[in-house]
Write an enzyme that holds these catalytic residues in place. Structure first.
Site, PDB file in Angstrom:
ATOM      1  N   TRP A   1      32.190  29.209   7.360  1.00 50.81           N
ATOM      2  CA  TRP A   1      32.474  29.573   5.956  1.00 50.81           C
ATOM      3  C   TRP A   1      33.942  29.893   5.844  1.00 50.81           C
ATOM      4  O   TRP A   1      34.496  30.544   6.745  1.00 50.81           O
ATOM      5  CB  TRP A   1      31.630  30.807   5.609  1.00 50.81           C
TER       6      TRP A   1
ATOM      7  N   SER B   1      31.131  30.216  13.731  1.00 49.52           N
ATOM      8  CA  SER B   1      31.099  31.292  12.737  1.00 49.52           C
ATOM      9  C   SER B   1      29.749  31.332  12.013  1.00 49.52           C
ATOM     10  O   SER B   1      28.715  31.543  12.633  1.00 49.52           O
ATOM     11  CB  SER B   1      32.259  31.115  11.762  1.00 49.52           C
ATOM     12  N   MET B   2      29.732  31.093  10.699  1.00 46.17           N
ATOM     13  CA  MET B   2      28.480  31.090   9.962  1.00 46.17           C
ATOM     14  C   MET B   2      27.491  30.091  10.547  1.00 46.17           C
ATOM     15  O   MET B   2      26.277  30.306  10.532  1.00 46.17           O
ATOM     16  CB  MET B   2      28.737  30.749   8.494  1.00 46.17           C
TER      17      MET B   2
ATOM     18  N   ASP C   1      39.468  38.727  17.308  1.00 49.14           N
ATOM     19  CA  ASP C   1      38.869  38.188  16.079  1.00 49.14           C
ATOM     20  C   ASP C   1      38.739  39.304  15.053  1.00 49.14           C
ATOM     21  O   ASP C   1      37.978  40.248  15.236  1.00 49.14           O
ATOM     22  CB  ASP C   1      37.496  37.598  16.404  1.00 49.14           C
TER      23      ASP C   1
ATOM     24  N   HIS D   1      39.924  34.372  15.022  1.00 50.99           N
ATOM     25  CA  HIS D   1      38.652  33.756  14.641  1.00 50.99           C
ATOM     26  C   HIS D   1      38.718  32.230  14.662  1.00 50.99           C
ATOM     27  O   HIS D   1      37.822  31.578  15.197  1.00 50.99           O
ATOM     28  CB  HIS D   1      38.251  34.249  13.248  1.00 50.99           C
TER      29      HIS D   1
END
Length: 273
Positions: free
Chosen positions: A29, A95-96, A224, A253
């Protein structure tokens, strides 16, 4: 490029590069599958089949009003797997996208998947609660929602500096990478941007982790600022039997750009193992 229609008639934009053993790549995202292009090239050139797609609501996929919960998103993944007819596939989530990996493993029994990787992933649970004290406070997500609603373009212009560790991580990314990420983000609809933020912030994947029954690699940057490593990777590694955690010291990240060569090397080693 191809479009795949899901069970609720949402059309997803899919890239299917190369031939060989498949690896499915799930983006983060608020971006698109273009963020996987560098690794997809490496994998395809090495004799693998790299499949990536824009999540519903993002990039070139449809932007329906509904369907931004992880059950539906994992169903979308199942539909892509069925349409591309892959078997013995590796499943990598950034991530997402790590949440979709986890929910697919539980909701769909990990059908067709022989390896999994969680990269800078939100798994197992982002939100701070009484039984998840290392989580992120609700107030942080409330401020994100407020900023996106008030001036989405301004919010994300600043967001990506933290995302990629600009000014903090030595040798981070160029201004052009920031612009590229921003342009991808503004392709998404406002509704899916907000709904997916709520989904990854509040979904508890801890019950899903017992469903990981394949070799699992976890990669995360120790600096991150978007998904803190103690909240995510270290907790996930402790809960997924037999998983391997690789920490990138001082990394932010956005590993697909800030550490793309290192990431490609580690992921290819895992694919070949």
């Amino acid at each position: 490029m191809t479009m795949i229609k899901t069970r609720d008639d949402t059309e997803l934009y899919v890239k299917d590069w190369g031939r060989g053993r498949p690896v499915i790549l799930l983006h983060g995202w608020p971006l698109t599958c273009d963020t996987w292009d560098d690794f997809a090239m490496v994998a395809a050139e090495a004799g693998f089949r790299a499949i990536s797609y824009d999540r519903r609501g993002f990039g070139r996929s449809d932007q329906p009003w509904q369907g931004y919960d992880y059950d539906t998103l994992s169903d979308d993944l199942a539909d892509v797997i069925a349409a591309t007819e892959v078997e013995d596939a590796a499943l990598f989530g950034f991530s997402m996208g790590g949440g979709e990996v986890a929910r697919y493993m539980s909701r769909h029994g990990g059908k067709g998947i022989s390896k999994a990787a969680l990269i800078a992933s939100v798994v197992p649970y982002m939100l701070q609660t009484s039984d998840n004290p290392n989580g992120v406070p609700q107030s942080v997500f409330d401020e994100m929602t407020k900023g996106i609603r008030e001036d989405r373009a301004h919010f994300f212009a600043d967001f990506f500096k933290s995302f990629f560790g600009v000014g903090v991580f030595t040798g981070s990314v160029s201004d052009e990478v920031l612009d590229w990420s921003f342009n991808q983000t503004m392709m998404a609809g406002l509704k899916p941007t907000l709904a997916c933020a709520k989904a990854f912030a509040t979904t508890d994947f801890r019950p899903d982790l017992t469903s990981f029954r394949v070799p699992t690699l976890i990669i995360h940057g120790t600096s991150d600022q978007t998904v803190p490593i103690d909240t995510s990777a270290r907790a996930a590694a402790a809960m997924i039997p037999g998983s391997k955690l690789i920490e990138y010291d001082g990394a932010p990240h956005g590993l697909f750009a800030s550490n793309k060569d290192q990431l490609a090397k580690d992921l290819m080693t895992f694919l070949r193992s």
